[in-house]
Scaffold this active site. Structure first.
Site, PDB file in Angstrom:
ATOM      1  N   HIS A 176      -1.660 -10.483  -0.794  1.00  0.00           N
ATOM      2  CA  HIS A 176      -0.831 -10.348  -1.996  1.00  0.00           C
ATOM      3  C   HIS A 176      -1.453  -9.397  -3.027  1.00  0.00           C
ATOM      4  CE1 HIS A 176       1.257 -13.709  -0.168  1.00  0.00           C
ATOM      5  NE2 HIS A 176       2.291 -13.351  -0.920  1.00  0.00           N
ATOM      6  N   CYS A 216       6.191   6.698   3.809  1.00  0.00           N
ATOM      7  CA  CYS A 216       5.002   5.871   3.602  1.00  0.00           C
ATOM      8  C   CYS A 216       4.135   6.341   2.438  1.00  0.00           C
ATOM      9  CB  CYS A 216       4.174   5.790   4.879  1.00  0.00           C
ATOM     10  SG  CYS A 216       5.023   4.886   6.182  1.00  0.00           S
ATOM     11  N   GLU A 230       0.758  -3.565  11.476  1.00  0.00           N
ATOM     12  CA  GLU A 230       1.615  -3.481  10.292  1.00  0.00           C
ATOM     13  C   GLU A 230       3.071  -3.755  10.634  1.00  0.00           C
ATOM     14  OE1 GLU A 230       2.644   1.044   9.300  1.00  0.00           O
ATOM     15  OE2 GLU A 230       0.580   0.525   8.811  1.00  0.00           O
ATOM     16  N   HIS A 232       4.957   0.436  -0.449  1.00  0.00           N
ATOM     17  CA  HIS A 232       5.739  -0.457   0.394  1.00  0.00           C
ATOM     18  C   HIS A 232       4.821  -1.572   0.875  1.00  0.00           C
ATOM     19  CE1 HIS A 232       3.836   2.411   3.130  1.00  0.00           C
ATOM     20  NE2 HIS A 232       3.938   1.482   4.069  1.00  0.00           N
ATOM     21  N   HIS A 248       0.856  -1.181   0.000  1.00  0.00           N
ATOM     22  CA  HIS A 248       0.000   0.000   0.000  1.00  0.00           C
ATOM     23  C   HIS A 248       0.891   1.229   0.000  1.00  0.00           C
ATOM     24  CE1 HIS A 248      -0.249   1.194   4.543  1.00  0.00           C
ATOM     25  NE2 HIS A 248       0.924   0.674   4.274  1.00  0.00           N
TER      26      HIS A 248
END
Length: 118
Positions: free
Chosen positions: A67, A23, A108, A27, A14
């Site tokens: 995925h 971010c 995460e 990544h 994302h």
């Protein structure tokens, strides 16, 4: 009140929108998902919900994200798919299948998570 929890995981990419920093670049994470179910009534076997049933239903939903590039999924079109938004997405999908879901946490990293509950 009784509470049960299962953990599962998925891997996905994302990037955050409207964010200044690393971010904002695409990544990936190996996301851990925790699903909590609460209730006051046990069945005849004295269980709140069968772990097998809970895992199966949750994994069917989580597998949709596995995925993928989350940003390309229709539900995240023009939405920054932060951990907070992903936890809300999963909560609402799981709630449709398991009405007694109480909270969904999305990790995460091993030290950073966001949760959604109503």
């Amino acid at each position: 009140m009784f509470e049960v929890k299962i953990e599962t995981h998925f891997s996905a990419a994302h990037h955050l929108l409207n964010y200044r920093g690393e971010c904002e670049n695409q990544h990936g994470h190996n996301w851990k998902v925790e699903v909590y179910v609460r209730g006051t009534e046990l069945d005849k076997s004295n269980i709140l919900i069968d772990f097998k049933v809970l895992k199966k239903k949750v994994n069917e939903i989580v597998d949709y994200l596995d995925h993928t590039d989350i940003n390309t999924l229709p539900e995240f079109n023009e939405v920054s798919p932060s951990s907070e938004i992903i936890s809300r997405f999963l909560f609402k999908k799981i709630k449709n299948e398991i009405p007694d879901v109480f909270k969904v946490s999305v990790w995460e990293t091993p030290t950073s998570c966001a949760s959604y509950f109503e």
